[in-house]
Write a protein that holds these residues in place. Structure first.
Motif, mmCIF file in Angstrom:
data_model
loop_
_atom_site.group_PDB
_atom_site.id
_atom_site.type_symbol
_atom_site.label_atom_id
_atom_site.label_comp_id
_atom_site.label_asym_id
_atom_site.label_seq_id
_atom_site.Cartn_x
_atom_site.Cartn_y
_atom_site.Cartn_z
ATOM 1 N N PRO A 55 -24.436 -1.523 -54.915
ATOM 2 C CA PRO A 55 -23.714 -2.770 -55.220
ATOM 3 C C PRO A 55 -22.222 -2.531 -55.455
ATOM 4 N N HIS A 56 -21.900 -1.411 -56.089
ATOM 5 C CA HIS A 56 -20.489 -1.082 -56.318
ATOM 6 C C HIS A 56 -19.774 -0.805 -54.998
ATOM 7 N N TRP A 58 -20.469 -2.048 -52.026
ATOM 8 C CA TRP A 58 -20.185 -3.314 -51.338
ATOM 9 C C TRP A 58 -18.983 -4.003 -51.972
ATOM 10 N N LEU A 59 -18.959 -4.062 -53.295
ATOM 11 C CA LEU A 59 -17.862 -4.731 -53.996
ATOM 12 C C LEU A 59 -16.531 -4.040 -53.726
ATOM 13 N N SER A 62 -15.336 -4.564 -50.157
ATOM 14 C CA SER A 62 -14.855 -5.940 -49.993
ATOM 15 C C SER A 62 -13.492 -6.124 -50.640
ATOM 16 N N LEU A 63 -13.311 -5.561 -51.829
ATOM 17 C CA LEU A 63 -12.012 -5.650 -52.512
ATOM 18 C C LEU A 63 -10.922 -4.907 -51.749
ATOM 19 N N ALA A 89 -16.140 -8.255 -45.708
ATOM 20 C CA ALA A 89 -17.214 -8.348 -46.712
ATOM 21 C C ALA A 89 -18.592 -8.403 -46.047
#
Length: 115
Positions: A55-56, A58-59, A62-63, A89
């Motif tokens: 999850p990190h 992906w975040l 995306s950032l 993203a």
């Protein structure tokens, strides 16, 4: 460890390619496909390298895509595009998902604990 270093080199490659002047082919949405694939590979690569931080990953991918779009707005030859952000993203999401699936089949001896 070398696999993760190569992933970081790929991050640098994305930044450089995103900020230098480029001309894209006249194919419709070819840049969106490029964004999707670049960030999909980025998330897949880090997903396999870091394994438990999906999850990190992906975040953060995306950032990074958002940050690059803002950086492009500061150049005279690139432009800010929210659709590129979405393609980044989406690619990162798919890449992270593929990493999650592949990690289920990785032999236990190849898995590392980066938690």
């Amino acid at each position: 460890m070398a696999f993760e270093r190569l992933a970081w080199a790929y991050v640098a490659f994305i930044w450089v390619m995103s900020l230098i002047p480029l001309t894209m082919p006249a194919m419709p949405n070819s840049d969106k496909i490029g964004h999707f694939l670049a960030y999909g590979l980025l998330a897949l690569w880090f997903g396999l390298a870091r394994q438990r931080k999906l999850p990190h990953i992906w975040l953060l991918a995306s950032l990074m895509g958002i940050a690059i779009e803002f950086a492009q707005a500061l150049t005279p030859y690139r432009s800010f595009d929210t659709h590129d952000m979405l393609a980044n993203a989406a690619g990162a999401l798919i890449g992270t998902g593929i990493a999650a699936i592949l990690l289920q089949f990785l032999p236990h001896t190849l898995k590392t604990d980066h938690s």
